[in-house]
Design an enzyme around this catalytic site. Structure first.
Site, mmCIF file in Angstrom:
data_model
loop_
_atom_site.group_PDB
_atom_site.id
_atom_site.type_symbol
_atom_site.label_atom_id
_atom_site.label_comp_id
_atom_site.label_asym_id
_atom_site.label_seq_id
_atom_site.Cartn_x
_atom_site.Cartn_y
_atom_site.Cartn_z
ATOM 1 N N ASP A 47 -4.875 -9.487 13.287
ATOM 2 C CA ASP A 47 -4.868 -8.067 13.650
ATOM 3 C C ASP A 47 -3.884 -7.880 14.807
ATOM 4 O O ASP A 47 -4.164 -8.240 15.953
ATOM 5 C CB ASP A 47 -6.288 -7.609 14.050
ATOM 6 C CG ASP A 47 -6.357 -6.100 14.171
ATOM 7 O OD1 ASP A 47 -5.443 -5.508 14.778
ATOM 8 O OD2 ASP A 47 -7.321 -5.514 13.647
ATOM 9 N N ILE A 48 -2.720 -7.343 14.469
ATOM 10 C CA ILE A 48 -1.624 -7.261 15.447
ATOM 11 C C ILE A 48 -2.029 -6.394 16.638
ATOM 12 O O ILE A 48 -1.852 -6.767 17.804
ATOM 13 C CB ILE A 48 -0.349 -6.677 14.783
ATOM 14 C CG1 ILE A 48 0.038 -7.520 13.558
ATOM 15 C CG2 ILE A 48 0.799 -6.592 15.783
ATOM 16 C CD1 ILE A 48 1.153 -6.923 12.714
ATOM 17 N N ASP A 77 -4.615 -6.319 5.528
ATOM 18 C CA ASP A 77 -5.694 -7.065 6.191
ATOM 19 C C ASP A 77 -5.819 -8.477 5.611
ATOM 20 O O ASP A 77 -6.382 -9.362 6.251
ATOM 21 C CB ASP A 77 -7.023 -6.328 6.022
ATOM 22 C CG ASP A 77 -7.049 -5.037 6.827
ATOM 23 O OD1 ASP A 77 -6.412 -5.008 7.894
ATOM 24 O OD2 ASP A 77 -7.686 -4.061 6.398
ATOM 25 N N ASN A 122 0.847 -1.198 0.000
ATOM 26 C CA ASN A 122 0.000 0.000 0.000
ATOM 27 C C ASN A 122 0.878 1.241 0.000
ATOM 28 O O ASN A 122 2.101 1.137 0.006
ATOM 29 C CB ASN A 122 -0.971 -0.020 1.190
ATOM 30 C CG ASN A 122 -0.221 -0.039 2.504
ATOM 31 O OD1 ASN A 122 0.460 0.901 2.870
ATOM 32 N ND2 ASN A 122 -0.329 -1.172 3.218
ATOM 33 N N LYS A 130 7.860 -17.570 -10.361
ATOM 34 C CA LYS A 130 7.201 -16.418 -10.965
ATOM 35 C C LYS A 130 6.006 -16.920 -11.782
ATOM 36 O O LYS A 130 6.159 -17.828 -12.605
ATOM 37 C CB LYS A 130 8.208 -15.687 -11.859
ATOM 38 C CG LYS A 130 7.680 -14.380 -12.366
ATOM 39 C CD LYS A 130 8.715 -13.659 -13.212
ATOM 40 C CE LYS A 130 8.026 -12.513 -13.933
ATOM 41 N NZ LYS A 130 8.655 -12.168 -15.172
ATOM 42 N N LYS A 187 -11.441 -2.724 18.977
ATOM 43 C CA LYS A 187 -10.121 -3.223 19.374
ATOM 44 C C LYS A 187 -9.820 -2.925 20.847
ATOM 45 O O LYS A 187 -8.724 -3.212 21.330
ATOM 46 C CB LYS A 187 -9.037 -2.610 18.481
ATOM 47 C CG LYS A 187 -9.260 -2.940 17.003
ATOM 48 C CD LYS A 187 -8.052 -2.651 16.139
ATOM 49 C CE LYS A 187 -8.468 -2.732 14.665
ATOM 50 N NZ LYS A 187 -7.362 -2.935 13.747
ATOM 51 N N LYS A 207 -13.500 1.578 15.370
ATOM 52 C CA LYS A 207 -12.270 0.773 15.447
ATOM 53 C C LYS A 207 -11.716 0.777 16.866
ATOM 54 O O LYS A 207 -11.247 -0.237 17.375
ATOM 55 C CB LYS A 207 -11.190 1.349 14.506
ATOM 56 C CG LYS A 207 -11.383 0.937 13.070
ATOM 57 C CD LYS A 207 -10.325 1.505 12.145
ATOM 58 C CE LYS A 207 -10.768 1.255 10.710
ATOM 59 N NZ LYS A 207 -9.892 1.837 9.714
HETATM 60 N N1 CTP Z 1 -3.646 -3.134 12.333
HETATM 61 C C1 CTP Z 1 -2.868 -4.159 12.820
HETATM 62 N N2 CTP Z 1 -2.858 -5.377 12.216
HETATM 63 C C2 CTP Z 1 -3.620 -5.605 11.135
HETATM 64 C C3 CTP Z 1 -4.419 -4.569 10.619
HETATM 65 C C4 CTP Z 1 -4.400 -3.343 11.248
HETATM 66 O O1 CTP Z 1 -2.160 -3.954 13.805
HETATM 67 N N3 CTP Z 1 -3.602 -6.793 10.569
HETATM 68 C C5 CTP Z 1 -3.656 -1.838 13.038
HETATM 69 C C6 CTP Z 1 -3.049 -0.700 12.286
HETATM 70 O O2 CTP Z 1 -1.675 -0.548 12.562
HETATM 71 C C7 CTP Z 1 -3.839 0.506 12.803
HETATM 72 C C8 CTP Z 1 -5.203 -0.089 13.049
HETATM 73 O O3 CTP Z 1 -4.999 -1.477 13.243
HETATM 74 O O4 CTP Z 1 -3.356 0.961 14.038
HETATM 75 C C9 CTP Z 1 -6.110 0.111 11.903
HETATM 76 O O5 CTP Z 1 -7.278 -0.614 12.142
HETATM 77 P P1 CTP Z 1 -8.032 -1.419 10.995
HETATM 78 O O6 CTP Z 1 -9.438 -1.588 11.408
HETATM 79 O O7 CTP Z 1 -7.344 -2.669 10.660
HETATM 80 O O8 CTP Z 1 -7.908 -0.411 9.869
HETATM 81 P P2 CTP Z 1 -7.922 -0.704 8.424
HETATM 82 O O9 CTP Z 1 -6.996 -1.808 8.041
HETATM 83 O O10 CTP Z 1 -7.721 0.599 7.774
HETATM 84 O O11 CTP Z 1 -9.427 -1.235 8.312
HETATM 85 P P3 CTP Z 1 -10.375 -0.988 7.152
HETATM 86 O O12 CTP Z 1 -9.581 -1.436 5.977
HETATM 87 O O13 CTP Z 1 -11.562 -1.850 7.449
HETATM 88 O O14 CTP Z 1 -10.685 0.468 7.206
#
Ligand code: CTP
Length: 409
Positions: free
Chosen positions: A306-307, A279, A210, A289, A341, A337
């Site tokens: 989700d870390i 995600d 990204n 490849k 979380k 969010k």
């Molecule tokens: N985060 C994480 N691990 C993941 C995904 C996200 O630690 N696998 C953390 C990001 O570092 C940030 C927060 O979660 O602090 C963002 O929340 P999230 O809901 O995952 O946001 P997005 O990925 O932007 O969700 P969405 O795409 O649904 O908007």
């Protein structure tokens, strides 16, 4: 610091048109109760006269290595003694090169080499000089030596060109210097930060990633280190140099980031989850490849862990701060969010305001609602985020080692 608690700074002015902005900085520092002694290189005196700085600071400006008015005629030693920091602004490409190589052929460069205090440099130069590999190499060396680099900013330059190399505005420099001089409120605290994007491999050469530049997370790690924290920065792939005074862990995928965070989370006091973690990741990454064919290609994705949510669930885990980048409905999505979380605090911004930029405009959400942070350089926003987090952390757990926030007037 003197006996009254007043901070002392040696302000070194080198040759550059931006020297005129430093007169304003000297004044602003004095207004903020910082004692300022100015030293100038010969080139610096060609842009602003020592008389200007003498009038502003009420002290003679040091320019001469052989000045006999200093005790033992040791101007270079005397100048930096008792100082809380040396600040070079503007720092020319030539002066940075000298610092990187330990050259000492005039009063200011000799005082820097003989210093017993931290050194901050605020570079200002033409964009080509800034981009030159020699300058970048010198900055790399200086950062590795623990020198704090303030800016530069991008924009219109005195030479008529546009690009990186503008001196930060006096107001921005003032804020950065005051933050540097402020009490080390995070001394003894461990801070874990994730930053940048992740890269999820599809095959041996391709992957999903990204547009996160990592700048906000790096700024936060640097700001926390400035406040005395023991900082671990877990970073996905970015183009940024690791900030000084941090433990740097380089990762690529979300799974690697999870492992690195797991290794440090239980001993951390704060966790700032700034990374734009994928995600989803391919269910299987091809070990070869993938060759193209006329047929549509399907890549099956599976969710990643989700870390942040996982760390936030740890029984004696760190104080967790989440980040939310949204393209719309900022307040609603960010608060949702935060609640899902179970975070005490989340920092939200509109993607169109932040990605890849030097500045950011964020809103902090907590149990008390929304707290907007004015648009500013990411380094400044980072300090505002830290102050908010420290205040909530103190309120939640109480702390003897973290002293109250002292606002700059
Ligand atoms: N985060 C994480 N691990 C993941 C995904 C996200 O630690 N696998 C953390 C990001 O570092 C940030 C927060 O979660 O602090 C963002 O929340 P999230 O809901 O995952 O946001 P997005 O990925 O932007 O969700 P969405 O795409 O649904 O908007």
């Amino acid at each position: 610091m003197d006996e009254t608690g007043k901070r002392r700074v040696l302000l070194g002015v080198t040759g550059g048109i931006a020297a005129y902005k430093v007169a304003e900085l000297a004044r602003a520092l004095i207004r903020n109760n910082v004692e300022v002694q100015v030293a100038m290189t010969e080139a610096g005196t060609k842009f602003v006269t020592p008389a200007t700085f003498q009038a502003l600071t009420g002290k003679p400006v040091a320019t001469d290595l052989w000045d006999e008015s200093f005790p033992n005629a040791m101007a270079h030693i005397e100048l930096s003694r008792g100082m809380d920091a040396i600040v070079i602004a503007p720092a020319s490409a030539d002066f940075l090169a000298k610092l990187a190589h330990g050259l000492a052929d005039d009063l200011l460069s000799t005082a820097c080499l003989a210093r017993a205090c931290p050194l901050l440099v605020a570079p200002a130069m033409n964009r080509e000089m800034w981009d030159n590999p020699a300058t970048q190499r010198n900055l790399h060396v200086l950062r590795a030596d623990g020198v704090a680099v303030l800016g530069p900013a991008a924009g219109e330059q005195a030479c008529g060109e546009t690009g990186m190399g503008r001196l930060l505005e006096p107001e921005e420099l003032l804020h950065a210097i005051l933050a540097f001089l402020s009490p080390k409120r995070l001394a003894g605290r461990r801070v874990l930060v994730t930053a940048g994007p992740t890269f999820e491999a599809i095959d041996t050469v391709r992957g999903f990633t990204n547009q996160s530049s990592g700048k906000m997370g790096y700024a936060l790690a640097e700001a926390a280190a400035t406040l005395g924290a023991d900082v671990t920065l877990v970073s996905g792939p970015t183009l940024l140099a690791p900030p000084a005074n941090t433990h740097f862990v380089y990762v690529t995928s979300a799974a690697e980031m999870l492992n690195a965070v797991n290794a440090h989370a239980s001993s951390a006091d704060f966790f700032f989850s700034v990374a734009a973690v994928a995600d989803y990741t391919p269910e299987v990454a091809s070990t070869r490849k993938i060759k193209k064919s006329g047929a549509p290609l399907e890549i099956k994705l599976k969710p990643t862990v989700d870390i942040l949510a996982q760390v936030a669930k740890m029984p004696a885990g760190p104080f967790c701060v989440g980040f939310a980048a949204e393209s719309e409905n900022l307040a609603e999505y960010a608060q949702a969010k935060r609640k899902t979380k179970k975070l005490p605090m989340i920092v939200a911004n509109l993607v169109q305001h932040a990605i890849g930029r030097e500045e950011n405009e964020v809103t902090i959400y907590d149990d008390d609602g929304a707290h907007p942070v004015a648009r500013a350089l990411k380094s400044r926003v980072a300090h505002a985020i830290l102050e908010h987090a420290i205040a909530l952390f103190d309120a939640k757990r109480g702390s003897a080692t973290v002293t109250p926030i002292k606002q700059a007037s």
